[in-house]
Design an enzyme around this catalytic site. Structure first.
Site, PDB file in Angstrom:
ATOM      1  N   HIS A   1      71.466  23.287 -12.566  1.00  0.00           N
ATOM      2  CA  HIS A   1      71.611  24.571 -11.624  1.00  0.00           C
ATOM      3  C   HIS A   1      73.053  24.984 -11.758  1.00  0.00           C
ATOM      4  O   HIS A   1      74.202  24.126 -11.433  1.00  0.00           O
ATOM      5  CB  HIS A   1      71.441  24.016 -10.324  1.00  0.00           C
ATOM      6  CG  HIS A   1      71.484  24.816  -9.098  1.00  0.00           C
ATOM      7  ND1 HIS A   1      72.408  25.317  -8.385  1.00  0.00           N
ATOM      8  CD2 HIS A   1      70.410  25.892  -8.583  1.00  0.00           C
ATOM      9  CE1 HIS A   1      72.331  25.683  -7.369  1.00  0.00           C
ATOM     10  NE2 HIS A   1      71.132  26.732  -7.770  1.00  0.00           N
TER      11      HIS A   1
ATOM     12  N   ASP B   1      72.862  40.339  -7.097  1.00  0.00           N
ATOM     13  CA  ASP B   1      72.767  38.956  -7.798  1.00  0.00           C
ATOM     14  C   ASP B   1      71.336  38.726  -6.878  1.00  0.00           C
ATOM     15  O   ASP B   1      71.256  38.560  -5.862  1.00  0.00           O
ATOM     16  CB  ASP B   1      73.745  37.887  -7.307  1.00  0.00           C
ATOM     17  CG  ASP B   1      73.592  36.549  -7.936  1.00  0.00           C
ATOM     18  OD1 ASP B   1      72.326  36.335  -8.356  1.00  0.00           O
ATOM     19  OD2 ASP B   1      74.196  35.661  -7.404  1.00  0.00           O
ATOM     20  N   MET B   2      70.428  38.592  -7.562  1.00  0.00           N
ATOM     21  CA  MET B   2      69.081  38.535  -6.827  1.00  0.00           C
ATOM     22  C   MET B   2      68.167  37.386  -7.593  1.00  0.00           C
ATOM     23  O   MET B   2      68.000  37.316  -8.830  1.00  0.00           O
ATOM     24  CB  MET B   2      68.135  39.816  -6.902  1.00  0.00           C
ATOM     25  CG  MET B   2      68.136  40.322  -8.207  1.00  0.00           C
ATOM     26  SD  MET B   2      67.126  41.915  -8.244  1.00  0.00           S
ATOM     27  CE  MET B   2      65.531  41.301  -8.298  1.00  0.00           C
ATOM     28  N   ALA B   3      67.433  36.847  -6.854  1.00  0.00           N
ATOM     29  CA  ALA B   3      66.232  36.022  -7.507  1.00  0.00           C
ATOM     30  C   ALA B   3      65.176  36.923  -7.630  1.00  0.00           C
ATOM     31  O   ALA B   3      64.986  37.971  -7.066  1.00  0.00           O
ATOM     32  CB  ALA B   3      65.936  34.796  -6.230  1.00  0.00           C
TER      33      ALA B   3
ATOM     34  N   LYS C   1      55.249  42.458 -10.067  1.00  0.00           N
ATOM     35  CA  LYS C   1      56.378  42.937 -10.665  1.00  0.00           C
ATOM     36  C   LYS C   1      57.537  41.856 -10.792  1.00  0.00           C
ATOM     37  O   LYS C   1      58.346  41.404 -11.901  1.00  0.00           O
ATOM     38  CB  LYS C   1      57.131  44.200  -9.968  1.00  0.00           C
ATOM     39  CG  LYS C   1      56.197  45.253 -10.295  1.00  0.00           C
ATOM     40  CD  LYS C   1      56.843  46.511  -9.334  1.00  0.00           C
ATOM     41  CE  LYS C   1      56.105  47.900  -9.544  1.00  0.00           C
ATOM     42  NZ  LYS C   1      56.430  48.988  -8.760  1.00  0.00           N
TER      43      LYS C   1
ATOM     44  N   GLY D   1      76.417  44.423  -3.431  1.00  0.00           N
ATOM     45  CA  GLY D   1      77.712  43.520  -3.260  1.00  0.00           C
ATOM     46  C   GLY D   1      78.656  43.710  -2.383  1.00  0.00           C
ATOM     47  O   GLY D   1      79.631  42.875  -1.879  1.00  0.00           O
TER      48      GLY D   1
END
Length: 350
Positions: free
Chosen positions: A116, A174-176, A226, A308
């Site tokens: 991680h 920054d995305m999951a 998606k 951000g």
């Protein structure tokens, strides 16, 4: 209590060193964790220090193994993390990718045998500060079903983009690929809080607001098919292409105590000056942001933000005023340090 970011970094570093990690590794990991707390991403902050330490103690992470660049062929390379902490492997990968991009315009570095690696934003911030554009992604252990499935099959595989602007606030997305990062559900479960309906399903596939039931079940993909497709594409790049684990073969750091995680990452760094002067790019992006903020706002919206910007404001506030940790997290940090004579609250070493 409220703690300064530097104090948390120092405490975490001392704790990791006391547990057997080299100083450089301990500091890289600590900086990554605290950087997440500073930006308000507490799910990836010092709350993870306990499981990191446990995996090191159980031999699931080798803090003394130096990552090795196995391939370095023009615009592309492959780094073997050798099962060190993901944040340290990521730091080494970033250094290599930025150096290569500066000499040849762009560089794509795949990483395998990692763990991680924290938040993508932590790496992006370092790249954009040097006038570079960057895309970074990672796969993760299975916590999300494919669209139409019930049980976890793939990770919430994050992807992040960063570009410098002419202001102090770069573009940092920054995305999951899940509707929400699973770490937020972990935090909710730890705090005894419910989660919003639609975030996750229980192990029978039923929608749930129970954080513990969600952890036993699965978090849902962003945008249905998606998000599921994007997560798979990231897994192909980070896992299949690099030789790391993919899908169910990326091991869960909370549940699997028999095997290393074998996480894969992909670092793509661009030297913007190869396309146009850096200042010209910044001016153009600043124009884009100005136009974005001039757009008509929906009812109840005071300001339109770009990716951000909110995190940057929180970062400035927390670097100035400090970070207030949940009481449970603070207690855990002190409990972890007690075995080594360390106290977060008293700032003492025996």
């Amino acid at each position: 209590m409220t703690h300064s970011a530097s104090k948390l970094v120092d405490y975490s570093t001392k704790l990791l060193v006391a547990a057997g990690a080299p100083d450089a590794v301990a500091r890289a990991v600590s900086e990554s964790l605290v950087a997440a707390d500073v930006r308000g991403v507490s799910s990836h902050g010092v709350v993870r220090l306990g499981v990191y330490l446990k995996r090191m103690a159980e031999g699931m992470i080798d803090p003394k193994a130096e990552p090795q660049l196995e391939r370095d062929d023009g615009p592309a390379g492959l780094l073997d993390g050798r099962n060190n902490f993901g944040a340290y492997v990521g730091a080494r990968a970033l250094d290599i990718a930025m150096a290569r991009a500066k000499t040849q315009g762009a560089y794509i570095l795949g990483v395998r045998h990692s763990n991680h690696f924290g938040t993508g934003a932590h790496y992006l911030q370092q790249a954009v500060s040097q006038g570079l554009g960057m895309i970074v992604m990672s796969n993760a252990s299975q916590t999300m079903p494919p669209t139409g499935g019930v049980r976890p099959f793939m990770g919430t595989n994050p992807i992040a983009f960063g570009f410098p602007t002419g202001t102090d606030v770069p573009f940092i997305l920054d995305m999951a690929t899940s509707l929400v990062a699973r770490g937020k559900i972990i935090v909710a479960a730890s705090n005894g809080e419910a989660i919003p309906l639609g975030w996750a399903v229980d192990k029978e596939g039923n929608p749930t607001t129970d954080a513990h039931a969600a952890l036993d079940g699965a978090v849902l993909p962003l945008g249905g098919p998606k998000g599921s497709g994007l997560a798979m594409a990231i897994d192909i790049l980070c896992g299949v292409l690099t030789g790391a684990g993919f899908g169910p073969s990326v091991n869960n750091m909370y549940d699997n105590w028999e095997e290393p995680q074998n996480v894969g990452h992909m670092f793509i760094v661009l030297d913007i000056a190869r396309w146009m002067p850096l200042e010209t790019f910044k001016d153009r992006l600043d124009d884009y942001i100005r136009l974005l903020k001039l757009e008509p706002r929906a009812g109840g919206v005071d300001e339109i933000f770009y990716a951000g910007e909110i995190e940057s404001r929180l970062e400035a506030s927390r670097l100035r005023d400090g970070i207030t940790l949940p009481a449970k997290v603070e207690d855990e940090l002190n409990a972890l340090g007690a075995a080594y004579g360390l106290s977060l609250n008293e700032l003492q070493l025996s």
